[in-house]
Design an enzyme around this catalytic site. Structure first.
Site, PDB file in Angstrom:
ATOM      1  CB  SER A 255      -0.942   0.061   1.215  1.00 39.64           C
ATOM      2  OG  SER A 255      -2.029  -0.821   1.063  1.00 39.64           O
ATOM      3  CB  SER A 293      -0.992  -2.342  -3.676  1.00 38.77           C
ATOM      4  OG  SER A 293      -0.204  -1.345  -3.058  1.00 38.77           O
ATOM      5  CD  GLU A 295      -1.030   1.617  -4.387  1.00 36.87           C
ATOM      6  OE1 GLU A 295       0.031   1.234  -3.872  1.00 36.87           O
ATOM      7  OE2 GLU A 295      -1.934   0.831  -4.712  1.00 36.87           O
TER       8      GLU A 295
END
Length: 376
Positions: A255, A293, A295
């Site tokens: 992340s 992930s 973002e």
């Protein structure tokens, strides 16, 4: 508990880990990102009034985590809210408070960053701190803003070692001036591109002809991909990148949180647009924003003319903000600063053992050689 408290107090007083002090920032090593000049500190705190504090937890062999606090100003944030915008690159994460930011276009608390499983404790710390601020005696609702990345490789994340007291300590440690980078605060146990990640920051200042505004960025890096440094394919050259030979153990997941601050008078709508450009800076470092992930980017303006004080809420007056056609230089500033902040997090981070794992630091000297060779 007394030993733990003493250790935390010591870590809060540290300015920079000893090993990190010997590692140059990317720009100090001669690597230049973009075309715009930086502010004097090349940090998010170049935006006047912004403060950053960190609480770093390093205990035994398996606790490697912490909290990073970003305060848009040093006053009562609940009473004097700041306009803000929120953007999502890939939503595999938990960004507490984001829906109210999107709905109302404002921030009313410090922004805290921590690990995935300690978001509730960070929020509890924000709420405690906010409720006890003078003038908030009648407050009955608080929108705590907390971002996270998963540091469970180096940190015993299931132990949930961050407490509300740690979150309050990070807020109370917040200061203007230089910002700690690398394996500190919420970046203590993070990993980026299979090297040690962490906290990084950078800034850009527009020339007077473009308004003279400042844009500052802070990044919590814990993501992967194919690392690029100022356009140089460093990950490929060093043989460590996502999908290498389609059998690589390197992961693109993780992340990344991007915090964008500016003193430009921007509406919450244009701050959302600015937040999106912060994510473009992360893409420049080689991130495809993989499925696993998270973002996220949040942008706010410290401009006093846009401060949402009780007086302005009770008696609205005309608010002047920059028109759309003056946004492009600010977009460029956010992209450049986010890219450099992420790379600074890697440059500052030192090797770390934790939770039975070892993560190496980015080999800075080799990266500099690759950059110089590519620029000949």
């Amino acid at each position: 508990m007394q030993l733990r408290a003493s250790l935390l107090s010591l870590l809060l007083l540290m300015t920079t880990p000893a090993d990190a002090a010997s590692r140059p920032r990317a720009r100090e090593a001669g690597i230049i990102f973009g075309i715009l000049p930086t502010g004097p500190l090349n940090a998010i705190t170049d935006v006047a009034g912004v403060k950053v504090g960190q609480a770093t937890l390093i205990e035994g062999t398996n606790v490697r985590t912490g909290v990073t606090a970003i305060l848009p100003h040093g006053g009562n944030l609940y009473q004097d809210k700041v306009p803000a915008g929120f953007a999502v690159g890939n939503a595999y994460g938990k960004f507490m408070g984001s829906t109210q930011v999107k709905e109302l276009g404002e921030i009313e608390t410090p922004i805290l960053l921590t690990n995935t499983l300690n978001v509730p404790e960070a929020a509890a710390g924000i709420i405690q701190w906010t409720l006890r601020q003078p003038g908030n005696e009648e407050v009955r609702s608080v929108n705590a803003v907390v971002g996270e990345t998963n540091d469970g490789t180096l940190n015993d994340i299931r132990g949930r070692h961050v407490t509300a007291a740690n979150a309050v300590a990070a807020i109370e440690a917040a200061r203007e001036g230089p910002v700690q980078e690398g394996a500190v605060g919420a970046g203590t146990g993070t990993i980026a591109f299979s090297w040690k990640g962490g906290i990084g920051t950078s800034s850009r200042r527009l020339p007077p002809s473009l308004g003279g505004w400042t844009v500052g960025v802070l990044v919590q890096s814990n993501y992967g991909g194919v690392l690029q440094v100022a356009g140089v394919p460093v990950g490929q050259a060093l043989g460590q990148y996502y999908l290498k030979d389609e059998l690589s153990k390197a992961s693109g997941d993780g992340s990344c949180i991007v915090i964008v601050a500016t003193d430009a008078p921007l509406s919450d709508r244009n701050l959302e647009r600015l937040a999106h450009r912060g994510l473009l800076g992360i893409a420049r470092t080689g991130s495809p924003m993989t499925n696993g992930s998270g973002e996220y980017s949040i942008a706010f303006s410290t401009n006093l003319d846009l401060r949402r004080s009780p007086e302005r809420r009770a008696h609205p007056s005309a608010i002047v903000d920059l028109p759309n056609d003056q946004m492009s230089p600010l977009f460029e500033a956010a992209v450049e600063a986010a890219e450099e902040a992420a790379i600074n997090s890697l440059f500052a981070a030192t090797p770390m053992d934790g939770n039975g794992k070892h993560i190496d630091a980015l080999p800075v000297s080799e990266v500099v050689k690759l950059y110089r060779r590519a620029r000949r």
